[in-house]
Design an enzyme around this catalytic site. Structure first.
Site, PDB file in Angstrom:
ATOM      1  N   ASP A 106       0.843  -1.200   0.000  1.00  0.00           N
ATOM      2  CA  ASP A 106       0.000   0.000   0.000  1.00  0.00           C
ATOM      3  C   ASP A 106       0.878   1.250   0.000  1.00  0.00           C
ATOM      4  OD1 ASP A 106      -2.384  -1.411   0.150  1.00  0.00           O
ATOM      5  OD2 ASP A 106      -2.587  -1.193   2.321  1.00  0.00           O
ATOM      6  N   ARG A 157      -1.451  -0.429  -8.661  1.00  0.00           N
ATOM      7  CA  ARG A 157      -2.809  -0.006  -8.293  1.00  0.00           C
ATOM      8  C   ARG A 157      -2.839   1.523  -8.317  1.00  0.00           C
ATOM      9  NH1 ARG A 157      -3.820  -0.679  -2.271  1.00  0.00           N
ATOM     10  NH2 ARG A 157      -4.550  -2.809  -2.553  1.00  0.00           N
TER      11      ARG A 157
HETATM   12  P1  FDA Z   1     -14.308   9.474  -4.520  1.00  0.00           P
HETATM   13  O1  FDA Z   1     -13.857   9.764  -3.134  1.00  0.00           O
HETATM   14  O2  FDA Z   1     -14.340  10.579  -5.523  1.00  0.00           O
HETATM   15  O3  FDA Z   1     -15.700   8.787  -4.456  1.00  0.00           O
HETATM   16  C1  FDA Z   1     -16.451   8.451  -5.607  1.00  0.00           C
HETATM   17  C2  FDA Z   1     -17.775   7.857  -5.152  1.00  0.00           C
HETATM   18  O4  FDA Z   1     -17.509   6.591  -4.516  1.00  0.00           O
HETATM   19  C3  FDA Z   1     -18.481   8.651  -4.073  1.00  0.00           C
HETATM   20  O5  FDA Z   1     -19.321   9.626  -4.630  1.00  0.00           O
HETATM   21  C4  FDA Z   1     -19.267   7.589  -3.330  1.00  0.00           C
HETATM   22  O6  FDA Z   1     -20.426   7.258  -4.047  1.00  0.00           O
HETATM   23  C5  FDA Z   1     -18.335   6.410  -3.380  1.00  0.00           C
HETATM   24  N1  FDA Z   1     -17.469   6.328  -2.175  1.00  0.00           N
HETATM   25  C6  FDA Z   1     -16.172   6.681  -2.096  1.00  0.00           C
HETATM   26  N2  FDA Z   1     -15.687   6.427  -0.857  1.00  0.00           N
HETATM   27  C7  FDA Z   1     -16.703   5.929  -0.151  1.00  0.00           C
HETATM   28  C8  FDA Z   1     -16.842   5.456   1.183  1.00  0.00           C
HETATM   29  N3  FDA Z   1     -15.840   5.464   2.055  1.00  0.00           N
HETATM   30  N4  FDA Z   1     -18.063   5.005   1.575  1.00  0.00           N
HETATM   31  C9  FDA Z   1     -19.097   4.969   0.711  1.00  0.00           C
HETATM   32  N5  FDA Z   1     -19.020   5.397  -0.559  1.00  0.00           N
HETATM   33  C10 FDA Z   1     -17.859   5.871  -1.000  1.00  0.00           C
HETATM   34  N6  FDA Z   1      -5.371   5.230  -0.595  1.00  0.00           N
HETATM   35  C11 FDA Z   1      -4.056   5.445  -0.341  1.00  0.00           C
HETATM   36  O7  FDA Z   1      -3.663   6.585  -0.072  1.00  0.00           O
HETATM   37  N7  FDA Z   1      -3.168   4.403  -0.371  1.00  0.00           N
HETATM   38  C12 FDA Z   1      -3.550   3.133  -0.696  1.00  0.00           C
HETATM   39  O8  FDA Z   1      -2.714   2.221  -0.736  1.00  0.00           O
HETATM   40  C13 FDA Z   1      -4.929   2.899  -0.968  1.00  0.00           C
HETATM   41  N8  FDA Z   1      -5.390   1.659  -1.287  1.00  0.00           N
HETATM   42  C14 FDA Z   1      -6.690   1.484  -1.698  1.00  0.00           C
HETATM   43  C15 FDA Z   1      -7.123   0.243  -2.170  1.00  0.00           C
HETATM   44  C16 FDA Z   1      -8.400   0.094  -2.687  1.00  0.00           C
HETATM   45  C17 FDA Z   1      -8.832  -1.243  -3.189  1.00  0.00           C
HETATM   46  C18 FDA Z   1      -9.286   1.212  -2.729  1.00  0.00           C
HETATM   47  C19 FDA Z   1     -10.641   1.103  -3.320  1.00  0.00           C
HETATM   48  C20 FDA Z   1      -8.867   2.429  -2.230  1.00  0.00           C
HETATM   49  C21 FDA Z   1      -7.582   2.583  -1.704  1.00  0.00           C
HETATM   50  N9  FDA Z   1      -7.162   3.802  -1.195  1.00  0.00           N
HETATM   51  C22 FDA Z   1      -5.827   3.984  -0.910  1.00  0.00           C
HETATM   52  C23 FDA Z   1      -8.157   4.867  -0.885  1.00  0.00           C
HETATM   53  C24 FDA Z   1      -8.312   5.866  -2.019  1.00  0.00           C
HETATM   54  O9  FDA Z   1      -7.171   6.677  -2.071  1.00  0.00           O
HETATM   55  C25 FDA Z   1      -9.559   6.756  -1.801  1.00  0.00           C
HETATM   56  O10 FDA Z   1      -9.424   7.436  -0.586  1.00  0.00           O
HETATM   57  C26 FDA Z   1     -10.868   6.006  -1.795  1.00  0.00           C
HETATM   58  O11 FDA Z   1     -10.872   4.969  -2.720  1.00  0.00           O
HETATM   59  C27 FDA Z   1     -12.073   6.932  -2.089  1.00  0.00           C
HETATM   60  O12 FDA Z   1     -11.922   7.499  -3.353  1.00  0.00           O
HETATM   61  P2  FDA Z   1     -12.724   7.045  -4.681  1.00  0.00           P
HETATM   62  O13 FDA Z   1     -11.688   6.712  -5.704  1.00  0.00           O
HETATM   63  O14 FDA Z   1     -13.661   5.962  -4.414  1.00  0.00           O
HETATM   64  O15 FDA Z   1     -13.407   8.355  -5.212  1.00  0.00           O
END
Ligand code: FDA
Length: 280
Positions: A106, A157
């Site tokens: 990560d 990733r």
């Molecule tokens: P965004 O925040 O723009 O959300 C898009 C939409 O997704 C929202 O409108 C909502 O509908 C939905 N959504 C997003 N988060 C949600 C939540 N918590 N609960 C409910 N709905 C939600 N970060 C990092 O710094 N280092 C890492 O190693 C990782 N590893 C990692 C692995 C995996 C498999 C995932 C999915 C995420 C990570 N992250 C991470 C976290 C990442 O950086 C980020 O904070 C989250 O994925 C939320 O961002 P989105 O890309 O979903 O978009």
């Protein structure tokens, strides 16, 4: 845990987590798991985490789960001894290789990006191929980092980034973070990487699907990844469209900081959490 955290965390014990992993696998989803925790402060603590991850990898193999492991280097000692953290992660990557498994490192806060990428590159130079890395689209540097990694044909990733970073290192505006995410995915695919598209953002997911179809990147070149408890219907919909979807499914007694990050990402989650408190 009973008061709502269980929506995002697959229990406090490995037994509880295995039950969740099995259920997700049976629904056609791949999984990874993480023993929650970070910023371990001494050698004994880091060694205990290594032992625990060995046990997790052995259990995944024994249970024949479609599950790999994602871990944080500060959980293995990076905060106080980079060499010890390297030895710990190398040991685990080698153990995973013996079991035919894979480890994702990560990405943590921006102060650790150099050390984390260096660790990944050193593992690859030492002949370990069953290891992947993460780039955060909110960091200005990530596109340059991707160019540096591409000659390794990395398993990378792409995420938006989950830490509070200053505007000196990270885009403050969401639309710039989103645009950089798309550029990283496209460049990764064109540059020969295997790309894990880790987001719940449907607009970006649709864009990546259209881009891959247009440019002829088959489903074997990328996968979607989401967090346990977030957008489960979307996860299943993508499986039905024959995409590989991996659900990041963490567990462990130290779940509190992880839960706080998930709540901070989306105010609606706080409401969900409070409602579950009131209902009990
Ligand atoms: P965004 O925040 O723009 O959300 C898009 C939409 O997704 C929202 O409108 C909502 O509908 C939905 N959504 C997003 N988060 C949600 C939540 N918590 N609960 C409910 N709905 C939600 N970060 C990092 O710094 N280092 C890492 O190693 C990782 N590893 C990692 C692995 C995996 C498999 C995932 C999915 C995420 C990570 N992250 C991470 C976290 C990442 O950086 C980020 O904070 C989250 O994925 C939320 O961002 P989105 O890309 O979903 O978009």
């Amino acid at each position: 845990m009973r008061l709502g955290a269980a929506r995002f965390v697959a229990g406090t014990t490995l037994d509880e987590c295995v039950a969740v992993l099995r259920r997700l696998n049976e629904a056609g989803l791949h999984t990874n798991t993480t023993l929650l925790g970070e910023e371990i402060a001494d050698h004994a603590g880091a060694r205990a985490v290594v032992t625990e991850y060995e046990r997790i990898l052995d259990r995944i193999a024994a249970e024949e789960l479609r599950t790999n492991v994602a871990l944080k280097l500060t959980h293995l000692g990076l905060s106080f001894d980079a060499e010890a953290a390297y030895a710990n992660v190398e040991w685990l990557v080698a153990h995973a290789a013996r079991l035919g498994n894979f480890i994702r490192i990560d990405m943590e806060h921006s102060g650790l990006v150099d050390a984390t990428l260096h660790t990944y590159e050193r593992l690859r130079a030492d002949g370990h191929d069953n290891v992947g890395v993460v780039l955060q689209s909110y960091l200005y540097r990530s596109e340059g980092d991707l160019e540096r990694l591409l000659p390794l044909a990395p398993n990378v990733r792409i995420v938006k980034g989950a830490y509070l970073e200053p505007p000196t290192v990270a885009y403050p505006r969401k639309r710039d973070v989103d645009a950089a995410f798309v550029r990283l995915v496209e460049r990764g695919l064109r540059g020969g990487a295997y790309v894990a598209v880790a987001t719940h953002d449907e607009r970006i997911i649709r864009h990546v699907q259209a881009f891959a179809a247009r440019e002829g990147f088959g489903h074997g070149r990328f996968e979607f990844q989401m967090l346990y408890g977030v957008r489960p219907a979307l996860q299943r919909r993508l499986v039905a469209q024959s995409h590989k979807v991996l659900v990041a499914t963490p567990f462990g007694p130290d779940w509190y900081p992880y839960l706080m990050r998930r709540l901070a990402e989306r105010p609606a989650n706080v409401l969900f959490f409070l409602r579950s408190l009131v209902r009990r």
